[in-house]
Design a protein around this motif. Structure first.
Motif, PDB file in Angstrom:
ATOM      1  N   VAL A 198     -14.329  -0.207  -4.916  1.00  0.00           N
ATOM      2  CA  VAL A 198     -13.542   0.827  -5.594  1.00  0.00           C
ATOM      3  C   VAL A 198     -12.052   0.596  -5.353  1.00  0.00           C
ATOM      4  O   VAL A 198     -11.227   0.691  -6.270  1.00  0.00           O
ATOM      5  N   LEU A 199     -11.698   0.258  -4.110  1.00  0.00           N
ATOM      6  CA  LEU A 199     -10.293   0.025  -3.790  1.00  0.00           C
ATOM      7  C   LEU A 199      -9.744  -1.195  -4.515  1.00  0.00           C
ATOM      8  O   LEU A 199      -8.593  -1.224  -4.927  1.00  0.00           O
ATOM      9  N   TRP A 200     -10.601  -2.210  -4.683  1.00  0.00           N
ATOM     10  CA  TRP A 200     -10.190  -3.398  -5.446  1.00  0.00           C
ATOM     11  C   TRP A 200      -9.930  -3.025  -6.903  1.00  0.00           C
ATOM     12  O   TRP A 200      -8.949  -3.463  -7.504  1.00  0.00           O
ATOM     13  N   GLN A 201     -10.808  -2.189  -7.455  1.00  0.00           N
ATOM     14  CA  GLN A 201     -10.652  -1.795  -8.857  1.00  0.00           C
ATOM     15  C   GLN A 201      -9.368  -0.997  -9.081  1.00  0.00           C
ATOM     16  O   GLN A 201      -8.733  -1.105 -10.131  1.00  0.00           O
ATOM     17  N   THR A 202      -8.985  -0.190  -8.112  1.00  0.00           N
ATOM     18  CA  THR A 202      -7.785   0.634  -8.267  1.00  0.00           C
ATOM     19  C   THR A 202      -6.520  -0.108  -7.844  1.00  0.00           C
ATOM     20  O   THR A 202      -5.423   0.441  -7.921  1.00  0.00           O
ATOM     21  N   TYR A 242       0.834  -1.196   0.000  1.00  0.00           N
ATOM     22  CA  TYR A 242       0.000   0.000   0.000  1.00  0.00           C
ATOM     23  C   TYR A 242       0.870   1.247   0.000  1.00  0.00           C
ATOM     24  O   TYR A 242       1.938   1.282   0.633  1.00  0.00           O
ATOM     25  N   SER A 243       0.384   2.266  -0.682  1.00  0.00           N
ATOM     26  CA  SER A 243       1.009   3.584  -0.580  1.00  0.00           C
ATOM     27  C   SER A 243       0.399   4.298   0.621  1.00  0.00           C
ATOM     28  O   SER A 243      -0.598   3.850   1.194  1.00  0.00           O
ATOM     29  N   ILE A 244       0.971   5.417   0.991  1.00  0.00           N
ATOM     30  CA  ILE A 244       0.408   6.167   2.122  1.00  0.00           C
ATOM     31  C   ILE A 244      -0.974   6.720   1.762  1.00  0.00           C
ATOM     32  O   ILE A 244      -1.838   6.876   2.618  1.00  0.00           O
ATOM     33  N   LYS A 245      -1.220   6.962   0.467  1.00  0.00           N
ATOM     34  CA  LYS A 245      -2.545   7.403   0.024  1.00  0.00           C
ATOM     35  C   LYS A 245      -3.570   6.287   0.186  1.00  0.00           C
ATOM     36  O   LYS A 245      -4.741   6.533   0.510  1.00  0.00           O
ATOM     37  N   ASP A 246      -3.151   5.031  -0.043  1.00  0.00           N
ATOM     38  CA  ASP A 246      -4.040   3.893   0.186  1.00  0.00           C
ATOM     39  C   ASP A 246      -4.424   3.810   1.662  1.00  0.00           C
ATOM     40  O   ASP A 246      -5.589   3.582   2.001  1.00  0.00           O
ATOM     41  N   LEU A 247      -3.440   3.996   2.548  1.00  0.00           N
ATOM     42  CA  LEU A 247      -3.726   3.974   3.985  1.00  0.00           C
ATOM     43  C   LEU A 247      -4.702   5.087   4.356  1.00  0.00           C
ATOM     44  O   LEU A 247      -5.595   4.902   5.188  1.00  0.00           O
ATOM     45  N   GLU A 248      -4.525   6.248   3.739  1.00  0.00           N
ATOM     46  CA  GLU A 248      -5.428   7.370   3.993  1.00  0.00           C
ATOM     47  C   GLU A 248      -6.855   7.017   3.583  1.00  0.00           C
ATOM     48  O   GLU A 248      -7.806   7.257   4.329  1.00  0.00           O
ATOM     49  N   GLN A 249      -7.024   6.416   2.402  1.00  0.00           N
ATOM     50  CA  GLN A 249      -8.356   6.058   1.922  1.00  0.00           C
ATOM     51  C   GLN A 249      -9.023   5.014   2.806  1.00  0.00           C
ATOM     52  O   GLN A 249     -10.213   5.089   3.090  1.00  0.00           O
ATOM     53  N   LEU A 250      -8.267   4.036   3.247  1.00  0.00           N
ATOM     54  CA  LEU A 250      -8.837   2.948   4.030  1.00  0.00           C
ATOM     55  C   LEU A 250      -9.094   3.333   5.480  1.00  0.00           C
ATOM     56  O   LEU A 250     -10.038   2.849   6.089  1.00  0.00           O
ATOM     57  N   SER A 251      -8.275   4.210   6.032  1.00  0.00           N
ATOM     58  CA  SER A 251      -8.395   4.546   7.457  1.00  0.00           C
ATOM     59  C   SER A 251      -9.122   5.855   7.716  1.00  0.00           C
ATOM     60  O   SER A 251      -9.661   6.069   8.803  1.00  0.00           O
ATOM     61  N   GLY A 252      -9.120   6.752   6.710  1.00  0.00           N
ATOM     62  CA  GLY A 252      -9.708   8.070   6.915  1.00  0.00           C
ATOM     63  C   GLY A 252      -8.762   9.057   7.577  1.00  0.00           C
ATOM     64  O   GLY A 252      -9.131  10.202   7.843  1.00  0.00           O
ATOM     65  N   ASP A 261       0.415  -5.423   4.877  1.00  0.00           N
ATOM     66  CA  ASP A 261      -0.847  -5.722   5.575  1.00  0.00           C
ATOM     67  C   ASP A 261      -0.755  -5.418   7.068  1.00  0.00           C
ATOM     68  O   ASP A 261      -1.728  -4.941   7.671  1.00  0.00           O
ATOM     69  N   ASN A 262       0.392  -5.696   7.673  1.00  0.00           N
ATOM     70  CA  ASN A 262       0.544  -5.428   9.104  1.00  0.00           C
ATOM     71  C   ASN A 262       0.450  -3.935   9.403  1.00  0.00           C
ATOM     72  O   ASN A 262      -0.155  -3.529  10.406  1.00  0.00           O
ATOM     73  N   ASP A 263       1.023  -3.126   8.534  1.00  0.00           N
ATOM     74  CA  ASP A 263       0.915  -1.670   8.706  1.00  0.00           C
ATOM     75  C   ASP A 263      -0.534  -1.213   8.572  1.00  0.00           C
ATOM     76  O   ASP A 263      -1.008  -0.358   9.326  1.00  0.00           O
ATOM     77  N   LEU A 264      -1.251  -1.794   7.597  1.00  0.00           N
ATOM     78  CA  LEU A 264      -2.644  -1.412   7.395  1.00  0.00           C
ATOM     79  C   LEU A 264      -3.492  -1.804   8.599  1.00  0.00           C
ATOM     80  O   LEU A 264      -4.302  -1.003   9.089  1.00  0.00           O
ATOM     81  N   LYS A 265      -3.317  -3.029   9.101  1.00  0.00           N
ATOM     82  CA  LYS A 265      -4.076  -3.466  10.279  1.00  0.00           C
ATOM     83  C   LYS A 265      -3.803  -2.548  11.463  1.00  0.00           C
ATOM     84  O   LYS A 265      -4.728  -2.160  12.187  1.00  0.00           O
ATOM     85  N   HIS A 321      -0.777  13.374   5.740  1.00  0.00           N
ATOM     86  CA  HIS A 321       0.097  14.273   6.498  1.00  0.00           C
ATOM     87  C   HIS A 321       0.150  13.872   7.969  1.00  0.00           C
ATOM     88  O   HIS A 321       1.228  13.847   8.591  1.00  0.00           O
ATOM     89  N   THR A 322      -1.012  13.531   8.534  1.00  0.00           N
ATOM     90  CA  THR A 322      -1.074  13.098   9.938  1.00  0.00           C
ATOM     91  C   THR A 322      -0.333  11.780  10.129  1.00  0.00           C
ATOM     92  O   THR A 322       0.385  11.596  11.123  1.00  0.00           O
ATOM     93  N   LEU A 323      -0.503  10.865   9.189  1.00  0.00           N
ATOM     94  CA  LEU A 323       0.193   9.578   9.278  1.00  0.00           C
ATOM     95  C   LEU A 323       1.711   9.771   9.304  1.00  0.00           C
ATOM     96  O   LEU A 323       2.417   9.096  10.056  1.00  0.00           O
ATOM     97  N   ARG A 324       2.196  10.692   8.482  1.00  0.00           N
ATOM     98  CA  ARG A 324       3.644  10.940   8.441  1.00  0.00           C
ATOM     99  C   ARG A 324       4.147  11.513   9.768  1.00  0.00           C
ATOM    100  O   ARG A 324       5.221  11.144  10.247  1.00  0.00           O
TER     101      ARG A 324
END
Length: 298
Positions: A137-141, A4-14, A44-48, A18-21
């Protein structure tokens, strides 16, 4: 394992990238890896982890306290929250965690608890359907692994089929023919529409996934439905959607055709006179209320 990119984490977590960084630098919350070309990515561990952090933070836990927890402590606090809270966003977070962990037992518990508290329809409308739309949508991208989407889809599908079988059809109800175009396999929205239609006492002729055009025509001639409904998520593509809608309108000119899905919503399409675009599943629910009202007045 997915990346995942950091943008993916943003989309999945809300949580904003910038805050994640900032959290990554200040609290060492995340441990990004790097590709051979030095591009940062997460697993996956980072996403969880960040999904759990988001859920706890949204419920008043300070980030400093969250950062001091080990993995088991954090998971235990998340379990407590999802067992007692009715916040829709929290439950969507919980389902996302279940998806990433492939935790069928936990997924079933989260879903069953919400169904008991909210009822099946409200759980689907406010939690599962928004969750599935987001995941689709996330699956498609390419932001999530297709295996994750298939895992969750099959579990939701099982729940829907049981719920559909429990509905009683009225002899006074309208007749709906439900199908997916050739090549289309994403069935959850169609199944939920089937549940809603039957819950209002209407009859459903359900053809399901990947329906050949000639088979559709043959069934139509036998049943002469009042309405036809389809969901176009991946096939046909948005470039071919107009031609497909025109073909449906011409072949089934005596019937009202209802269409929805990723490839038609928000596209610059011209709807033929007997084709109606449904922007959201709530549009289908509103249409069913109108159909029932007309039937009662008659």
């Amino acid at each position: 394992m997915s990346t995942y990119s950091i943008k993916d984490l943003e989309q999945l977590s809300g949580i904003k990238a910038h805050t994640l960084r900032i959290w990554e630098q200040r609290y060492n919350l995340l441990n990004p890896k790097r590709t051979d070309t030095n591009i940062r990515f997460y697993d996956d561990n980072d996403l969880k982890l960040i999904l759990n952090v988001a859920l706890l933070n949204d419920n008043g836990y300070k980030i400093s306290k969250i950062a001091s927890m080990n993995q088991e402590e954090m998971r235990a606090e998340v379990m407590k929250l999802t067992d007692r809270t009715l916040t829709h966003d929290d439950q969507i977070h919980a389902l996302t965690i279940c998806m990433i962990e492939m935790d069928e037992e936990r997924f079933d518990k989260v879903l069953s608890t919400n169904i008991l508290k909210l009822g099946f329809e409200q759980t689907m409308m406010n939690i599962v359907y928004p969750f599935m739309s987001k995941i689709g949508v996330l699956w498609q991208t390419g932001a999530i692994n297709p295996a994750h989407e298939h895992f969750i889809s099959n579990l939701v599908r099982q729940k829907l089929i049981v719920a559909i079988d429990g509905q009683v059809v009225s002899s006074e109800g309208k007749k709906f023919l439900l199908f997916l175009p050739e090549g289309e396999l994403h069935e959850i929205s169609l199944l939920f529409a089937s549940y809603l239609i039957k819950s209002k006492g209407n009859k459903v002729i359900y053809l399901g996934q990947n329906t050949p055009n000639e088979d559709l025509l043959a069934v139509y001639k036998i049943h002469q439905p009042d309405f036809m409904l389809t969901v176009i998520t991946t096939s046909p593509s948005s470039e071919n959607a107009q031609d497909y809608l025109n073909l449906l309108a011409k072949r089934f000119s005596e019937t009202q055709i209802l269409v929805t899905g990723y490839q038609v919503i928000g596209q610059d399409l011209v709807m033929p006179s007997n084709v109606k675009l449904m922007n959201y599943i709530r549009d289908i629910k509103e249409l069913l209320d109108e159909v029932n009202l007309v039937s009662e007045e008659k």
